[in-house]
Design a protein around this motif. Sequence first.
Motif, PDB file in Angstrom:
ATOM      1  N   HIS A  75       0.824  -1.221   0.000  1.00 22.40           N
ATOM      2  CA  HIS A  75       0.000   0.000   0.000  1.00 22.40           C
ATOM      3  C   HIS A  75       0.853   1.264   0.000  1.00 22.40           C
ATOM      4  O   HIS A  75       0.352   2.352  -0.202  1.00 22.40           O
ATOM      5  N   GLY A 148       4.272  -2.627  11.610  1.00 25.21           N
ATOM      6  CA  GLY A 148       3.002  -3.338  11.793  1.00 25.21           C
ATOM      7  C   GLY A 148       3.085  -4.716  11.168  1.00 25.21           C
ATOM      8  O   GLY A 148       2.747  -5.736  11.795  1.00 25.21           O
ATOM      9  N   SER A 149       3.560  -4.763   9.950  1.00 27.64           N
ATOM     10  CA  SER A 149       3.613  -6.046   9.239  1.00 27.64           C
ATOM     11  C   SER A 149       4.604  -7.005   9.880  1.00 27.64           C
ATOM     12  O   SER A 149       4.495  -8.224   9.729  1.00 27.64           O
ATOM     13  N   LYS A 283       4.313   8.527   9.302  1.00 28.38           N
ATOM     14  CA  LYS A 283       3.182   8.257   8.429  1.00 28.38           C
ATOM     15  C   LYS A 283       2.512   9.584   8.060  1.00 28.38           C
ATOM     16  O   LYS A 283       2.345  10.452   8.917  1.00 28.38           O
ATOM     17  N   GLU A 370      -3.750 -12.949  12.135  1.00 31.15           N
ATOM     18  CA  GLU A 370      -5.076 -13.570  12.042  1.00 31.15           C
ATOM     19  C   GLU A 370      -5.067 -14.995  12.563  1.00 31.15           C
ATOM     20  O   GLU A 370      -6.027 -15.443  13.207  1.00 31.15           O
TER      21      GLU A 370
HETATM   22  C1  LIG Z   1      -2.871 -10.295   6.475  1.00 29.29           C
HETATM   23  C2  LIG Z   1      -3.319  -8.852   6.523  1.00 29.29           C
HETATM   24  N1  LIG Z   1      -4.054  -8.424   7.575  1.00 29.29           N
HETATM   25  C3  LIG Z   1      -4.464  -7.148   7.619  1.00 29.29           C
HETATM   26  C4  LIG Z   1      -4.136  -6.273   6.638  1.00 29.29           C
HETATM   27  C5  LIG Z   1      -4.664  -4.849   6.671  1.00 29.29           C
HETATM   28  N2  LIG Z   1      -3.593  -3.869   6.755  1.00 29.29           N
HETATM   29  C6  LIG Z   1      -3.138  -3.202   5.691  1.00 29.29           C
HETATM   30  S1  LIG Z   1      -1.885  -2.193   6.031  1.00 29.29           S
HETATM   31  C7  LIG Z   1      -1.937  -2.598   7.658  1.00 29.29           C
HETATM   32  C8  LIG Z   1      -0.978  -1.958   8.603  1.00 29.29           C
HETATM   33  C9  LIG Z   1       0.416  -2.189   8.172  1.00 29.29           C
HETATM   34  O1  LIG Z   1       1.271  -1.537   9.066  1.00 29.29           O
HETATM   35  P1  LIG Z   1       2.776  -1.341   8.676  1.00 29.29           P
HETATM   36  O2  LIG Z   1       3.319  -2.591   8.103  1.00 29.29           O
HETATM   37  O3  LIG Z   1       3.472  -0.765   9.844  1.00 29.29           O
HETATM   38  O4  LIG Z   1       2.740  -0.300   7.487  1.00 29.29           O
HETATM   39  P2  LIG Z   1       2.344   1.246   7.530  1.00 29.29           P
HETATM   40  O5  LIG Z   1       0.936   1.319   7.018  1.00 29.29           O
HETATM   41  O6  LIG Z   1       2.457   1.736   8.931  1.00 29.29           O
HETATM   42  O7  LIG Z   1       3.303   1.880   6.622  1.00 29.29           O
HETATM   43  C10 LIG Z   1      -2.937  -3.531   7.913  1.00 29.29           C
HETATM   44  C11 LIG Z   1      -3.278  -4.076   9.223  1.00 29.29           C
HETATM   45  C12 LIG Z   1      -3.380  -6.772   5.562  1.00 29.29           C
HETATM   46  N3  LIG Z   1      -3.037  -5.997   4.517  1.00 29.29           N
HETATM   47  N4  LIG Z   1      -2.976  -8.039   5.537  1.00 29.29           N
END
Ligand SMILES: Cc1ncc(C[n+]2csc(CCOP(=O)(O)OP(=O)(O)O)c2C)c(N)n1
Length: 640
Positions: A75, A148-149, A283, A370
């Motif tokens: 994203h 987050g990831s 962010k 999950e």
């Molecule tokens: C398996 C999964 N669960 C939930 C999501 C929803 N989701 C998209 S971005 C995100 C947060 C990601 O955080 P991070 O990796 O820190 O990236 P940032 O947006 O802070 O740059 C979530 C929970 C997803 N994409 N994939």
Amino acid sequence: MEQGVLSRINGPDDLRSLDRSELSELANDIRHLIIDTVSRNGGHLAASLGVVELTIALHRVFHSPDDKIIWDVGHQCYAHKILTGRRDLFPRLRQYGGLSGFPKRAESIHDAFDTGHSSTSISAALGMCIARDMQGKHYKVIAVIGDGSLTGGMAFEAMNHAGDLKKDLLVILNDNKMSISPNVGALSTYLNRIISGQFYNRMKREIEMVLRSIPQIGTHMVKMAGRLDEAIKSLVVPGIMFEELGFKYIGPIPGHNLMTLIDTLEAVKRFQRPVVLHVLTQKGKGYTPAELKPSAYHSASPFIVESGSFKLQKDKGQPSYTQVFSQTLIKIAQQNSKIVGITAAMPEGTGLDRFAQVFPERFFDVGIAEQHAVTLAAGMACQGLRPVVSIYSTFLQRAYDQILHDVCLQNLPVIFAIDRAGLVGEDGPTHQGSFDLSYLRPMPNLILMAPKDENELQHMLYTATLYEGPVAIRYPRGNGLGVSLDETLSLLPIGRGEVVRRGEDLTLIAIGSMVSPAFTAAERLADEGIRAQVINARFVKPLDRELILQAARRTGRLITIEENVLPAGFGSAVLELLEQEGLWSSVRVRRCGIPEQFMAFGPRRALMEELGLSETGIVSVARQMCSLEESAVGCWKEPF
Ligand SMILES: Cc1ncc(C[n+]2csc(CCOP(=O)(O)OP(=O)(O)O)c2C)c(N)n1
């Protein structure tokens, strides 16, 4: 739109020919293009703004497409798209037939791996490293993963493996302290301690305490600790956890300072082993409303750039399914102290943020995990709690085995509130919730239902909380139908559908979101003299066998309608029932749903129209079914 330096960038090579002094102007141009486009099309604004400098530095130092850059979740890839030959297409981001909002190998040779679901980048990168080495090639592989990831288990599975294989792999930890909401968990606390230097200080204090506790010589040793300081420092390097996993840890470095980023990447490039480079970013960087409210601008709907206000006020009009789920759960939990709410890093998206405000001690955000969320719920259910796990349909795919093995096999009373089921629109194939009926339907013990409107959602949730086994309720993205909500919640009989309109010529059996268009279609058909009965199936399992068989025998023609893929879906369940009852050759069946394909991105309404999952589409299938039969042209029975 005036693009300045950016107008000279048609690919990463052009970026390398820029003077260093022009790079911050380039970052500004990119930010303007991203803000302008997302303000019109909607999209993942905050994450993309946060990595503009990092993306410029990566493309300046590494040589895509030979070197592979893998964006976790994907994203945050907007600057990458703009710099890799897609600048002029960028205004069509997330538009039907335009640019995808996520990396797509089919879209560009610079998109090394398709992403959308989180925590996959290190595994994919390691796979590429292995292939590279086996083929005697020499490119670099870089995984860019957010803090987050990094909470996703797969990221650790991959690091565990990578540290062991000692491959030439660079993992960039893009740490902005945020998931969609503030990041959670012990790992996040650990990263914060690294950033603030607390990690080293605490370890030093603890070592001093241990020394002091040694009788007689301890105090003397502490006095010598000044000299020991350097030794301790090297023992407790900030990224010790990564070092122990076999990675060289470098950082943290400031993620908006282009020169630092470029120089560090140039240095890191020389290592030929697993490296974690810890980069600190903000962010929403560069757009004040997004800096102030990163969660609101994580996945933003169109907004007015000057004020930052969203064009569609999310809270106006009829409530969304998510809101009704949320308020109903709170209402039920006020009476039932066993109810707990679980989310995997999506408190706002699932509506559980409100539940968390009312019942902070009964709410659990497990991070992007999950699988863990589901088995955690199983454990809670074993001990008498009634967990409600709310996860989007697409992300629940991650937890398939946990639902099957840990919940259904033990017949545990876990409730799955499956949000964003069906088509979600602009996020496209990685996010469409079009498979859940199919992947859940074969699971023994599971009750599977879908409400026809937001009022029925309330009753389904209430029914689920009183059922002694696993229950899944799937409901769509967006607003409900605007029906009034009953004050009193009632218990629905398990496995019973309802006839919502009577008719003799054919039966439309619809599930969930498809009941309303089926009903309107039947009204239109009546004007043409075709009398269609409409059934709200409510349950995909157990099916209301009696009601469906009665309809099959009486009208002889069935059209099943679902917002799910056709293979193994609701219509397939009806066909199986007819086969079991020996009716498959005497009843004509047509199944309407999503074909076996990954649905592209575009407005949900347009996609539904294209698939015939609209009132008009249903009318035309019904018409065909009747008229073709009259002229004895063929039979609408779908082959198994
Ligand atoms: C398996 C999964 N669960 C939930 C999501 C929803 N989701 C998209 S971005 C995100 C947060 C990601 O955080 P991070 O990796 O820190 O990236 P940032 O947006 O802070 O740059 C979530 C929970 C997803 N994409 N994939």
